[in-house]
Write an enzyme that holds these catalytic residues in place. Structure first.
Site, PDB file in Angstrom:
ATOM      1  CG  HIS A   3      -0.346   0.058   2.541  1.00  0.00           C
ATOM      2  ND1 HIS A   3       0.516  -0.896   3.033  1.00  0.00           N
ATOM      3  CD2 HIS A   3      -0.465   0.986   3.527  1.00  0.00           C
ATOM      4  CE1 HIS A   3       0.879  -0.569   4.269  1.00  0.00           C
ATOM      5  NE2 HIS A   3       0.306   0.568   4.586  1.00  0.00           N
ATOM      6  CG  HIS A  14       0.216   4.171   4.768  1.00  0.00           C
ATOM      7  ND1 HIS A  14      -0.565   3.440   5.631  1.00  0.00           N
ATOM      8  CD2 HIS A  14      -0.492   5.292   4.468  1.00  0.00           C
ATOM      9  CE1 HIS A  14      -1.707   4.096   5.846  1.00  0.00           C
ATOM     10  NE2 HIS A  14      -1.685   5.211   5.146  1.00  0.00           N
ATOM     11  CG  ASP A  64       5.079   2.413   7.252  1.00  0.00           C
ATOM     12  OD1 ASP A  64       4.218   2.816   6.455  1.00  0.00           O
ATOM     13  OD2 ASP A  64       4.811   1.674   8.223  1.00  0.00           O
ATOM     14  CG  HIS A  65       4.347  -0.479   3.974  1.00  0.00           C
ATOM     15  ND1 HIS A  65       4.252  -1.821   4.291  1.00  0.00           N
ATOM     16  CD2 HIS A  65       3.958   0.197   5.083  1.00  0.00           C
ATOM     17  CE1 HIS A  65       3.798  -1.924   5.537  1.00  0.00           C
ATOM     18  NE2 HIS A  65       3.614  -0.722   6.035  1.00  0.00           N
ATOM     19  CG  HIS A 122      -3.925  -0.232   6.337  1.00  0.00           C
ATOM     20  ND1 HIS A 122      -3.747  -0.160   7.696  1.00  0.00           N
ATOM     21  CD2 HIS A 122      -2.898   0.489   5.791  1.00  0.00           C
ATOM     22  CE1 HIS A 122      -2.666   0.572   7.951  1.00  0.00           C
ATOM     23  NE2 HIS A 122      -2.141   0.981   6.814  1.00  0.00           N
ATOM     24  CG  ASP A 173       0.689  -1.587   7.511  1.00  0.00           C
ATOM     25  OD1 ASP A 173       1.575  -2.436   7.505  1.00  0.00           O
ATOM     26  OD2 ASP A 173       0.925  -0.366   7.571  1.00  0.00           O
ATOM     27  CG  HIS A 205       3.826  -2.960  10.359  1.00  0.00           C
ATOM     28  ND1 HIS A 205       2.956  -2.209  11.095  1.00  0.00           N
ATOM     29  CD2 HIS A 205       4.144  -2.206   9.285  1.00  0.00           C
ATOM     30  CE1 HIS A 205       2.741  -1.051  10.475  1.00  0.00           C
ATOM     31  NE2 HIS A 205       3.457  -1.023   9.372  1.00  0.00           N
TER      32      HIS A 205
HETATM   33 ZN   LIG Z   1       2.976   0.310   7.817  1.00  0.00          ZN
HETATM   34 ZN   LIG Z   2      -0.055   1.486   6.520  1.00  0.00          ZN
END
Ligand SMILES: [Zn+2]
Ligand SMILES: [Zn+2]
Length: 313
Positions: free
Chosen positions: A65, A67, A69-70, A143, A214, A272
């Site tokens: 996805h 976001h 952090d990914h 999510h 997530d 995570h």
């Molecule tokens: Zn994440």
């Molecule tokens: Zn996320």
């Protein structure tokens, strides 16, 4: 000792912001000379090198996805592949918005990739890649933004060749054994036909890995993880923070353990992990109370998944 069917290496196991001990989401999956990444958080390529992985076998990157952090490690990795004179196609799979992110970053940095990128955006459940021996599937999770979970699923393998039965049927040792093992019928000198089914045991299961992060606990995760040898599931929070987890679109470690149990997975690795947890002992205990075959991921940890000889094995 047989070689593992699939080796999974955790390159980043944290959530939100990187810490000195946990980089951001990235998991490497090695299978028969091919390498895939699931997510590509910041510093993924540094961890990639630390783990001793090479660029050449990299076939594709699956992004769950959009976001940060990914995905914030993706551009740097794509640029390094360019510096390494990559020529092979790189496959990218992910949610709607991934193509825009890659293209706009590329333009803003005035960079260019001489190798081709085959980018697939998927807004619903789909088969991302299929070969003679495996397929890679995606399905939407639950999510705060649209997020895909993934399942790498080998097809069932041929049954074990029964030498005694083959001999009893009059098949001479040698090339005819090989033909039968490859699933081809053979004709003996006396004209009799021996079929693979006559000399092969029942089909043996292929290896299955699921990656769900997530997400809140979701039925889609259970389906992706159904019968998996290894489920990689997020557990951002401890079991006491279910309300907070739901509100933020995440799972607790207890949620992850219930998903593994309900899916009939063989083992669970929880990733995570929120930077608030220095000591993961309590997280592990909470998850193991529900699903004993649980581990908490740490950066550069590897898990080898071996083929099973039977559905029960
Ligand atoms: Zn994440
Ligand atoms: Zn996320």
């Amino acid at each position: 000792v047989t070689a593992p069917a699939i080796t999974v290496t955790f390159l980043g196991t944290g959530s939100g912001v990187p810490s000195l001990h946990r980089n951001l989401a990235c998991v490497a999956l090695q299978r028969q000379g091919e390498l895939f990444l699931f997510d590509c958080g910041e510093a993924a390529q540094i961890q990639f090198r630390r783990a001793g992985l090479g660029f050449a076998p990299l076939v594709g990157i699956a992004v769950s996805h959009m976001h940060g952090d990914h995905v914030t490690g993706l551009l740097g990795l794509l640029m390094s592949l360019q510096m390494a004179d990559r020529e092979e196609v790189l496959e990218l799979y992910g949610p709607p918005g991934l193509a825009d992110y890659v293209e706009q970053s590329r333009q803003a940095l005035r960079t260019h990739f001489a190798y081709s990128i085959a980018l697939q955006e998927q807004g619903c459940a789909a088969v991302l890649r299929e070969t003679a021996s495996y397929r890679l599937l995606a399905a939407p999770l639950d999510h705060r933004v649209f997020c895909l979970g993934f399942r790498m699923e080998e097809f069932p393998r041929p049954g074990r060749f029964d030498v005694a039965v083959a001999r009893a049927r009059g098949v001479p040792p040698g090339p005819l054994f090989g033909q039968l093992q490859r699933g081809e019928a053979v004709t003996l000198a006396n004209g009799e036909v021996v079929r693979p089914d006559d000399v092969l045991g029942p089909l043996r299961p292929g290896a299955v890995i699921a990656y769900c992060t997530d997400t809140r606990p979701s039925a889609a995760s259970i389906e992706l993880a159904r019968g998996a040898d290894l489920l990689i599931h997020e557990g951002t929070f401890d079991a006491g923070m279910a309300h907070e987890a739901r509100r933020k679109g995440h799972s607790t470690v207890a949620d992850a353990a219930r998903i593994a149990r309900d899916a009939g997975a063989r083992q669970l690795v929880i990733t995570h992990i929120s930077p608030r947890y220095q000591d993961v002992g309590p997280l592990l205990a909470q998850a193991r109370a529900i699903f004993p075959e649980t581990r908490i991921a740490r950066d550069l940890m590897s898990v080898e998944v071996h083929h099973r000889e039977s559905a029960e094995g």
